[in-house]
Design an enzyme around this catalytic site. Structure first.
Site, PDB file in Angstrom:
ATOM      1  CE  LYS A  81      -4.473   0.985   0.509  1.00  0.00           C
ATOM      2  NZ  LYS A  81      -5.617   0.226   0.002  1.00  0.00           N
ATOM      3  N   GLY A 175     -25.146   2.618   4.214  1.00  0.00           N
ATOM      4  CA  GLY A 175     -24.284   3.291   3.234  1.00  0.00           C
ATOM      5  C   GLY A 175     -24.636   2.856   1.819  1.00  0.00           C
ATOM      6  CB  VAL A 176     -27.083   3.614  -0.590  1.00  0.00           C
ATOM      7  CG1 VAL A 176     -27.812   2.423  -0.011  1.00  0.00           C
ATOM      8  CG2 VAL A 176     -27.631   4.917  -0.001  1.00  0.00           C
ATOM      9  N   GLY A 177     -23.410   4.224  -1.142  1.00  0.00           N
ATOM     10  CA  GLY A 177     -22.481   4.904  -2.049  1.00  0.00           C
ATOM     11  C   GLY A 177     -22.233   4.023  -3.259  1.00  0.00           C
ATOM     12  CB  VAL A 179     -19.846  -0.898  -2.635  1.00  0.00           C
ATOM     13  CG1 VAL A 179     -20.149  -2.379  -2.462  1.00  0.00           C
ATOM     14  CG2 VAL A 179     -18.412  -0.706  -3.105  1.00  0.00           C
TER      15      VAL A 179
END
Ligand code: NAD
Length: 343
Positions: A81, A175-177, A179
């Site tokens: 990373k 969370g409905v971002g 994904v």
């Protein structure tokens, strides 16, 4: 900057490289956790950390996480990373310089987008190195936005956990971002009943158009449902929320859902089945790796669908070995790493 080897999050990382500096106009860290299975792959996070030490903590933890996620997904990749914690020059210039640093690592680390990074940033990196993914490709080739594939992996996992069908089942989605929204669409298409929450009004409205019910943000985890699907931020499963959970199964895309190791045991004590986050949310990295390896888009979907039987195997291992699902997943990965090191 502290010595990475004495850092509490150090886990035998193969290399930690400090890149940039005052004269370069940017500063960052590339952490290579393991190349036992293949080149260390993991995105580049751009974040305004309080200190360089915090950036190091993130780089060490996230790179180890990538080793586990990639090995679990049976990809020919290790874990790494990068974090960039300061940019004080033109952004394109900074990413070109960062690309030159990635090039110097000779393919031991492959970068891509993570939080805060864009396709334009990846293009700037690509002007200096080929060790980069996350750049949209021609039709039929794998690549581009990974979130639909992440959603597909969570969807097939949810289906498997419910015995093969979501028809008539209630799923609470936090969370409905990128994904979460794709997941809602897949679930709705197969007849699930959805209850969702989000702090972002625009994202909530987009989900509402699918015909979902809305719940308060601070209540979504406690809603009575067949599945609770965390698709927002990490650490949502903790000492406070676990006693209130309203579903007997947790399966979502968010990274690092368990706040602490003990939370895995808390879920077992409440008889709640937890689908380990890094097992079910690997669709995105599967997509990115196929792009990097120049594979066809249909290979990706087959691999993402393989997440469901893999999840069931992890849960069976947990049961038979009396481990939490997360511990069982980690153990399977450690065995794979040990076998790779021997070869
Ligand atoms: P995103 O930013 O598009 O969506 C996150 C959503 O969660 C946003 O709509 C945001 O408003 C909402 N949110 C934030 N705080 C909330 C809260 N307290 N309660 C309810 N909603 C809240 O991100 P994403 O790409 O959809 O990723 C979601 C999660 O999945 C993240 O944890 C991410 O690390 C993880 N993940 C994503 C991918 C991918 O392919 N995008 C891959 C693996 C893991």
């Amino acid at each position: 900057m502290m010595d990475p080897k004495t850092h509490p999050s150090f886990d035998g990382h193969e290399d930690v490289v400090f890149v940039g500096g005052d004269t370069q106009g940017f500063a960052g860290i590339v952490a290579i956790h393991s190349t036992a299975i293949g080149p260390a792959a993991g995105g580049c996070r751009i974040w305004d950390y309080d200190s360089a030490a915090d950036a190091l903590t993130d780089a060490l933890r996230l790179s180890r996480g990538m080793t586990y996620k990639n090995a679990m997904a049976e990809l020919p990749l290790g874990g790494g990373k990068a974090v960039i914690y300061r940019i004080n020059t033109d952004r394109v210039d900074a990413f070109q310089k960062f690309g030159a640093e990635v090039e110097k690592l000779n393919g031991r680390y492959i970068t891509a987008e993570d939080v805060g990074a864009t396709v334009a940033d990846m293009r700037a990196i690509a002007s200096r190195t080929t060790y980069v993914a996350g750049i949209p490709k021609e039709h039929g080739q794998a690549g581009g936005d990974p979130s639909p594939m992440t959603a597909l992996g969570v969807f097939v996992s949810i289906k498997a956990l419910l015995g093969g069908s979501v028809q008539g089942k209630t799923i609470a989605v936090q969370g409905v971002g990128a994904v979460g929204f794709n997941l809602c669409r897949l679930l709705k298409d197969e007849g699930a009943k959805l209850i969702v929450a989000d702090v972002n009004r625009a994202n909530l409205q987009r989900a509402e158009a699918l015909g979902v019910e809305i719940a308060p943000v601070d209540q979504i985890h406690a809603i009575g449902a067949d599945i609770f699907s965390p698709c927002a931020l990490g650490a949502g499963l903790n000492e406070r929320t676990i006693p209130e959970l309203g579903a007997a199964i947790i399966c979502g895309a968010a990274n690092n859902q368990l706040a602490t190791e003990e939370d895995g045991a808390r879920l077992v004590a409440r008889n709640i089945t937890y689908a380990p986050d890094y097992v079910v949310n690997a669709g995105g990295i599967i997509n990115v790796s196929a792009e990097y390896l120049g594979e066809a888009a249909d290979v990706v979907e087959t691999r993402v669908r393989a997440i469901a039987p893999r999840l069931l195997h992890v849960l069976e291992t947990a049961k038979s070995e009396r481990l939490t699902p997360h511990q069982a997943a980690d153990r399977i990965v450690r065995e794979r790493l040990a076998a790779a090191r021997k070869n």
